[in-house]
Design an enzyme around this catalytic site. Structure first.
Site, PDB file in Angstrom:
ATOM      1  N   HIS A 255       0.817  -1.218   0.000  1.00  0.00           N
ATOM      2  CA  HIS A 255       0.000   0.000   0.000  1.00  0.00           C
ATOM      3  C   HIS A 255       0.846   1.261   0.000  1.00  0.00           C
ATOM      4  O   HIS A 255       0.433   2.293  -0.530  1.00  0.00           O
ATOM      5  CB  HIS A 255      -1.010  -0.029   1.147  1.00  0.00           C
ATOM      6  CG  HIS A 255      -2.189  -0.886   0.806  1.00  0.00           C
ATOM      7  ND1 HIS A 255      -2.306  -2.178   1.205  1.00  0.00           N
ATOM      8  CD2 HIS A 255      -3.259  -0.635   0.004  1.00  0.00           C
ATOM      9  CE1 HIS A 255      -3.405  -2.700   0.699  1.00  0.00           C
ATOM     10  NE2 HIS A 255      -4.012  -1.790  -0.027  1.00  0.00           N
TER      11      HIS A 255
ATOM     12  N   GLU B 295     -11.539 -10.127  -6.210  1.00  0.00           N
ATOM     13  CA  GLU B 295     -10.124 -10.151  -5.825  1.00  0.00           C
ATOM     14  C   GLU B 295      -9.732 -11.443  -5.119  1.00  0.00           C
ATOM     15  O   GLU B 295      -8.625 -11.580  -4.627  1.00  0.00           O
ATOM     16  CB  GLU B 295      -9.737  -8.913  -5.005  1.00  0.00           C
ATOM     17  CG  GLU B 295     -10.712  -8.455  -3.978  1.00  0.00           C
ATOM     18  CD  GLU B 295     -10.348  -7.109  -3.335  1.00  0.00           C
ATOM     19  OE1 GLU B 295      -9.273  -6.554  -3.582  1.00  0.00           O
ATOM     20  OE2 GLU B 295     -11.171  -6.635  -2.537  1.00  0.00           O
TER      21      GLU B 295
ATOM     22  N   ASP C  95      -4.944  -8.014  -5.042  1.00  0.00           N
ATOM     23  CA  ASP C  95      -5.268  -9.151  -4.191  1.00  0.00           C
ATOM     24  C   ASP C  95      -5.513 -10.415  -5.002  1.00  0.00           C
ATOM     25  O   ASP C  95      -5.179 -11.515  -4.566  1.00  0.00           O
ATOM     26  CB  ASP C  95      -6.492  -8.835  -3.316  1.00  0.00           C
ATOM     27  CG  ASP C  95      -6.084  -8.066  -2.069  1.00  0.00           C
ATOM     28  OD1 ASP C  95      -5.055  -8.431  -1.471  1.00  0.00           O
ATOM     29  OD2 ASP C  95      -6.761  -7.093  -1.705  1.00  0.00           O
TER      30      ASP C  95
ATOM     31  N   CYS D  16      -9.518  -2.095 -11.008  1.00  0.00           N
ATOM     32  CA  CYS D  16      -8.941  -0.988 -10.250  1.00  0.00           C
ATOM     33  C   CYS D  16      -7.653  -1.389  -9.547  1.00  0.00           C
ATOM     34  O   CYS D  16      -7.087  -0.636  -8.789  1.00  0.00           O
ATOM     35  CB  CYS D  16      -9.951  -0.413  -9.263  1.00  0.00           C
ATOM     36  SG  CYS D  16     -10.509  -1.620  -8.058  1.00  0.00           S
TER      37      CYS D  16
HETATM   38  C1  PEP Z   1      -6.761  -4.728  -5.265  1.00  0.00           C
HETATM   39  O1  PEP Z   1      -6.669  -5.632  -4.431  1.00  0.00           O
HETATM   40  O2  PEP Z   1      -6.435  -4.870  -6.462  1.00  0.00           O
HETATM   41  C2  PEP Z   1      -7.270  -3.398  -4.871  1.00  0.00           C
HETATM   42  C3  PEP Z   1      -7.495  -2.470  -5.767  1.00  0.00           C
HETATM   43  O3  PEP Z   1      -7.465  -3.158  -3.544  1.00  0.00           O
HETATM   44  P1  PEP Z   1      -6.278  -2.830  -2.508  1.00  0.00           P
HETATM   45  O4  PEP Z   1      -5.031  -2.602  -3.309  1.00  0.00           O
HETATM   46  O5  PEP Z   1      -6.674  -1.656  -1.724  1.00  0.00           O
HETATM   47  O6  PEP Z   1      -6.224  -4.091  -1.704  1.00  0.00           O
HETATM   48 MG    MG Z   2      -7.666  -5.450  -2.521  1.00  0.00          MG
END
Ligand code: PEP
Ligand code: MG
Length: 574
Positions: free
Chosen positions: A192, A436, A460, A507
């Site tokens: 993150h 995911e 994920d 996303c």
């Molecule tokens: C993902 O898992 O691709 C996602 C967009 O969510 P995050 O990166 O916040 O887990």
């Molecule tokens: Mg995610």
């Protein structure tokens, strides 16, 4: 000159001075006895150090007046409370009187005693508090010993931050005006902190393993976030080569900027939608000027992460409303709380955070469903904000139909509660889920019956399909979005939704990887959502593609044996 290579985490070139940010780098503490008559003098020193720090922090709070700066303002206000804590003051005063030692050693002892007490308590919430106490002691000692502090929120000159690791909350608190680059020993492309660096457009290299031991504060660094390269104290020729490259990339950026107003359409007429992943109105405004057609992912947990605690209905409502207003009628997809795992918010989990496998545990929608009060508070805040624009609600980490049905049930309850309170909300809010977890892709045909859209979270999806911890630099080489297993799950998801005439977005970070655009267009993806830095490149490539060729390319890719073969195919073009 030393050349270090790590994981490319956020594209971009930057030259600057290093700031070694080691949270645990406590200054050496002088220790000596004092006369009783000197106690008052030491006490006054303490009070004036506290006053100097709090005045600095207050000034900073005053400078952060914008809507988008609320997160940073709240963090600073929490710091203020800690510095003014009456118990802490009393313990220092008592320590001076009873032990007759110099102030620095008393501040150190009092804080260590507090840390010992907190560490003995069960639960990670208390362990997290120890870091706060340690930060407070460090800041006081820096002030008393006239050492220049290096808090990432209160920088006053441009730096490249070098750290062993940065927590998402620390990355969120960085002063973006002064942090020009990030270099860390730990972390990977999908962590993150990397995502935050990308969304701020800050070049970053991670997983350097011993970078923080090899780089000193004040070293000149060249950071190439796209190649994962860090040059330490480069010679004159290398420096001027990179200065030229930076200049050229600025010129290129200005050229492609003109694409902003054009459609993301292939040469043969396949239109896709490009959106941005963002949580702040100011970043959204910038993305809109680059042609973003709305927000594809608002990570609502970032509100909680920045505050380090539960955000109440009112403050959430205000955050959602300001995003909807900034979107000027374009859709904003708010993902409900995705806390836990690598985004732990101790205050929210109330001490229940000791899990053997947090990424497979009590996180995301699983957590929300088990705390109806918190979940419905969030849903009501979104519903109330919905009258200010076009909101879409998205549930994360859905792994089966029952979870989705339960989440929809809570949404209905939240609607009834709003209605009972005479709080209006939009009657046409699309509700979708993130795909995911492999199980969601495998039963996409069932899930789409209850969803208005899908959004594929490849960060994920890659983690859970390939069994690769997304934050672990040692296995990050396995996290390949072009693994045919990932491509097949994406294809299944898209096909299932299209069969029922519903759209599919992506996303995860894969959506912003320019090289993969022809493949995703060919697989039939309708919407790409990414950090703002990727928008223009992705649009340029979509406009150069032929949909027909992309489809043929995707068909071949689905039959490849491994990611290398897919990459070779992509190198052939579409
Ligand atoms: C993902 O898992 O691709 C996602 C967009 O969510 P995050 O990166 O916040 O887990
Ligand atoms: Mg995610």
């Amino acid at each position: 000159m030393e050349e270090l290579t790590g994981i490319p985490a956020s594209k971009g070139l930057v030259i600057g001075k290093a700031l070694l940010y080691l949270e645990d780098a406590m200054p050496e503490i002088p220790r000596y006895g004092i006369e009783k008559a000197r106690v008052d003098y030491e006490w006054r020193r303490f009070l004036s150090a506290v006053a100097a720090i709090t005045e600095r922090v207050r000034r900073k709070v005053g400078e952060l007046s914008g809507d988008g700066e609320k997160d940073r303002r709240d963090i600073l206000e929490t710091q203020l409370m800690m510095f003014e804590d009456a118990d802490f003051h009393q313990n220092v005063r008592r320590g001076l009187e009873s032990r007759l030692q110099n102030l620095e050693s008393i501040v150190w002892d009092v804080s260590q005693e507090l840390i010992r007490k907190l560490s003995a308590l069960p639960g990670a919430e208390f362990r997290a508090r120890t870091a706060d106490v340690s930060g407070l002691a460090q800041e006081l000692l820096n002030e008393l010993l006239s050492i220049r502090q290096s808090s990432l929120a209160s920088l006053d000159e441009a730096v490249i931050v070098v750290a062993r690791d940065l927590l998402p909350s620390q990355a969120l608190a960085m002063n973006r005006d002064f942090v020009k680059g990030v270099v860390t020993d730990a972390g990977s492309h999908l962590s993150h902190t990397a995502i935050i660096a990308r969304s701020c457009g800050i070049p970053a290299v991670m997983g350097l393993s011993s970078g923080s031991a090899r780089i000193k504060t004040g070293d000149t660094l060249v950071v190439d976030g796209g190649k994962g390269l860090v040059l330490v104290n480069p010679d004159k020729e290398t420096l001027s080569l990179y200065q030229r490259l930076i200049k050229e990339s600025r010129t290129r950026a200005r050229l492609v900027y003109s694409l902003g107003g054009q459609k993301a359409e292939t040469r043969d007429g396949r239109l896709v939608t490009l959106k941005v992943n963002t949580e702040t109105p100011s970043d959204l405004k910038k993305a809109l000027s680059k042609g973003a057609e709305g927000v594809g992912l608002f990570r609502s947990e970032f509100i909680f992460l920045s505050e380090g605690r539960t955000a109440d209905e009112e403050s959430q409502y205000r955050a959602y409303r300001s995003m909807l207003k900034a979107a000027k009628g374009l859709p904003v997809t708010i993902r409900t709380l995705d806390a836990g795992g690598d985004k732990m918010i101790p205050a929210l989990f109330q001490g229940n955070v000791d899990e053997k496998n947090p990424l497979l545990g009590w996180r995301s929608i699983r957590f929300s469903l088990s705390v109806p009060d918190i979940f419905k508070t969030q849903l009501r805040a979104i519903l109330r904000a919905s009258v200010h624009g076009k909101v879409r609600i998205m549930f994360p980490l859905i792994s089966g139909l029952a979870e989705l049905e339960q989440a929809l049930g809570f949404l209905e309850e939240a609607k009834a509660e709003c209605a009972a309170n005479n709080q209006p909300y939009s009657g046409t809010i699309p509700v979708g889920i993130m795909v995911e977890v492999p199980s969601a892709a495998l039963i996409a045909d069932k899930l789409i019956e209850k969803s208005d859209f899908f959004s594929i979270g490849t960060n994920d999806l890659i983690q859970y399909t390939l069994g690769v911890d997304r934050g672990n630099e040692k296995v990050s080489y396995l996290a390949r979005p072009t693994h045919p297993a990932i491509l097949r799950l994406i294809k299944m998801t898209i096909d299932a939704a299209h069969k029922q005439g519903k759209p599919v977005a992506m996303c995860g970070e894969m959506a912003g990887e320019a090289a993969l655009v022809p493949l995703l267009v060919g697989l039939g993806l309708d919407e790409f959502s990414m950090n703002a830095a990727g928008l223009v490149d992705v649009k340029r490539i979509v406009r150069e593609c032929s949909f027909d060729k992309c489809q043929k390319l995707a068909k071949k890719a689905l039959n490849c044996a491994g990611p290398e073969e897919v990459m070779a195919l992509l190198a052939g073009g579409a």
